[in-house]
Design a protein around this motif. Structure first.
Motif, PDB file in Angstrom:
ATOM      1  N   LEU A 132       0.832  -1.203   0.000  1.00 50.73           N
ATOM      2  CA  LEU A 132       0.000   0.000   0.000  1.00 50.73           C
ATOM      3  C   LEU A 132       0.868   1.254   0.000  1.00 50.73           C
ATOM      4  O   LEU A 132       0.592   2.212  -0.736  1.00 50.73           O
ATOM      5  CB  LEU A 132      -0.915  -0.015   1.229  1.00 50.73           C
ATOM      6  CG  LEU A 132      -2.127   0.917   1.190  1.00 50.73           C
ATOM      7  CD1 LEU A 132      -3.037   0.592   0.008  1.00 50.73           C
ATOM      8  CD2 LEU A 132      -2.894   0.828   2.498  1.00 50.73           C
ATOM      9  N   GLU A 169       1.018   3.966  -3.064  1.00 50.95           N
ATOM     10  CA  GLU A 169       0.806   5.400  -2.827  1.00 50.95           C
ATOM     11  C   GLU A 169       1.972   6.236  -3.347  1.00 50.95           C
ATOM     12  O   GLU A 169       1.807   7.426  -3.637  1.00 50.95           O
ATOM     13  CB  GLU A 169       0.579   5.648  -1.338  1.00 50.95           C
ATOM     14  CG  GLU A 169      -0.752   5.101  -0.837  1.00 50.95           C
ATOM     15  CD  GLU A 169      -0.869   5.125   0.672  1.00 50.95           C
ATOM     16  OE1 GLU A 169       0.160   5.389   1.352  1.00 50.95           O
ATOM     17  OE2 GLU A 169      -1.970   4.860   1.188  1.00 50.95           O
ATOM     18  N   CYS A 174      -6.529  -7.003   1.646  1.00 52.39           N
ATOM     19  CA  CYS A 174      -5.711  -6.103   0.826  1.00 52.39           C
ATOM     20  C   CYS A 174      -6.570  -5.390  -0.215  1.00 52.39           C
ATOM     21  O   CYS A 174      -6.407  -4.183  -0.459  1.00 52.39           O
ATOM     22  CB  CYS A 174      -4.595  -6.886   0.142  1.00 52.39           C
ATOM     23  SG  CYS A 174      -3.273  -7.429   1.236  1.00 52.39           S
ATOM     24  N   ARG A 233      -8.519  -2.716   1.359  1.00 49.90           N
ATOM     25  CA  ARG A 233      -7.673  -1.573   1.715  1.00 49.90           C
ATOM     26  C   ARG A 233      -7.348  -0.704   0.505  1.00 49.90           C
ATOM     27  O   ARG A 233      -6.797   0.385   0.660  1.00 49.90           O
ATOM     28  CB  ARG A 233      -6.374  -2.045   2.368  1.00 49.90           C
ATOM     29  CG  ARG A 233      -6.565  -2.723   3.706  1.00 49.90           C
ATOM     30  CD  ARG A 233      -5.222  -2.992   4.373  1.00 49.90           C
ATOM     31  NE  ARG A 233      -4.673  -1.772   4.978  1.00 49.90           N
ATOM     32  CZ  ARG A 233      -3.449  -1.688   5.482  1.00 49.90           C
ATOM     33  NH1 ARG A 233      -2.625  -2.735   5.442  1.00 49.90           N
ATOM     34  NH2 ARG A 233      -3.030  -0.560   6.021  1.00 49.90           N
ATOM     35  N   LEU A 288      -5.682  -1.961  -2.491  1.00 48.90           N
ATOM     36  CA  LEU A 288      -4.605  -2.417  -3.373  1.00 48.90           C
ATOM     37  C   LEU A 288      -5.180  -2.824  -4.731  1.00 48.90           C
ATOM     38  O   LEU A 288      -6.171  -3.549  -4.803  1.00 48.90           O
ATOM     39  CB  LEU A 288      -3.860  -3.597  -2.736  1.00 48.90           C
ATOM     40  CG  LEU A 288      -2.797  -3.203  -1.711  1.00 48.90           C
ATOM     41  CD1 LEU A 288      -2.233  -4.447  -1.035  1.00 48.90           C
ATOM     42  CD2 LEU A 288      -1.672  -2.414  -2.363  1.00 48.90           C
TER      43      LEU A 288
END
Length: 231
Positions: free
Chosen positions: A72, A76, A94, A97, A99
């Motif tokens: 992550l 970013e 994931c 979140r 990804l």
């Protein structure tokens, strides 16, 4: 496998009454692990992990990604990163979140693309299981590397956990342990886990056509190594 480790990660991500994991090994007693630690941000990571992320370049494969915190961060930072894990629950977390590239697979069965950086963090050699498998493991990782690529992994020399008369004989390696996980009253089947000291890793790497350099040492017998294909 019941995928209890992944279940704990997914419970935390979905706020489904997450609880601490209970871990135990063949050489250590039960200990509680906060699942929240797996969701740490860059500033909360150990220096070894921060250094590995700083050194990451190009197209990246995060092996054994767990909750995906390393991937992550890299995503970013605008890296093209693919996160893989054998745990379907962890991979689902994931995705939740944010990804973009996740694959539920064993790295030994993965191989459609090549990468400039392969990450194996939080004792990445653990998934190898036994020292006798390290050659096959390293050869597989080589097939996933682009020309000029690198493998960044961390591990620990756990010889400090033994008294001199307790170290296993020449027929076994002291870094091989059996791991057990319990979560919400359920117990996972025990599995093999490998901690490998730097000198042993370097010897195995060179025997399999890889250069091995120690990038840094941590505060507790751990280290970060970079492996590259010999020219």
């Amino acid at each position: 496998m019941k995928d209890l480790f992944g279940k704990a990660i997914l419970d935390y991500q979905t706020d489904n009454n997450p609880q601490n994991l209970v871990t135990e090994t063949s050489i250590s007693e039960e200990d509680e692990m906060s699942v929240a630690y797996l969701f740490r941000n860059y500033s909360q990571m150990p220096q070894i992990e921060q250094k590995a992320l700083q050194l990451s370049k190009g197209k990246i494969l995060d092996v054994g990604c767990g909750a995906g915190s390393h991937s992550l961060y890299l995503q970013e930072e605008d890296f093209d990163v693919t996160a893989i894990d054998i745990s379907p629950n962890a991979v689902e977390a994931c995705r939740l979140r944010g990804l973009k590239k996740t694959v539920n697979t064993d790295v030994m069965a993965f191989g459609d693309e090549k990468y400039d950086t392969i990450l194996l963090l939080m004792n990445g050699t653990g998934i190898c299981g036994r020292l006798s498998k390290i050659g096959i493991f390293l050869q597989k990782l080589k097939t996933l590397l682009n020309y000029g690529g690198q493998i960044l992994l961390d591990s620990s020399d756990i010889i400090y956990m033994f008294d001199e008369d307790e170290i296993p004989s020449d027929t076994s390696y002291y870094g091989e342990v059996i791991f057990k996980i319990t979560y919400k009253g359920e117990s996972e089947l025990p599995f093999d886990w490998l901690y490998i000291d730097y000198d042993t890793l370097k010897t195995a790497s060179e025997a399999n056509g890889l250069n091995c350099d120690r990038i840094m040492e941590g505060n507790h017998f751990d280290y970060l190594a970079r492996l590259t294909i010999k020219e």
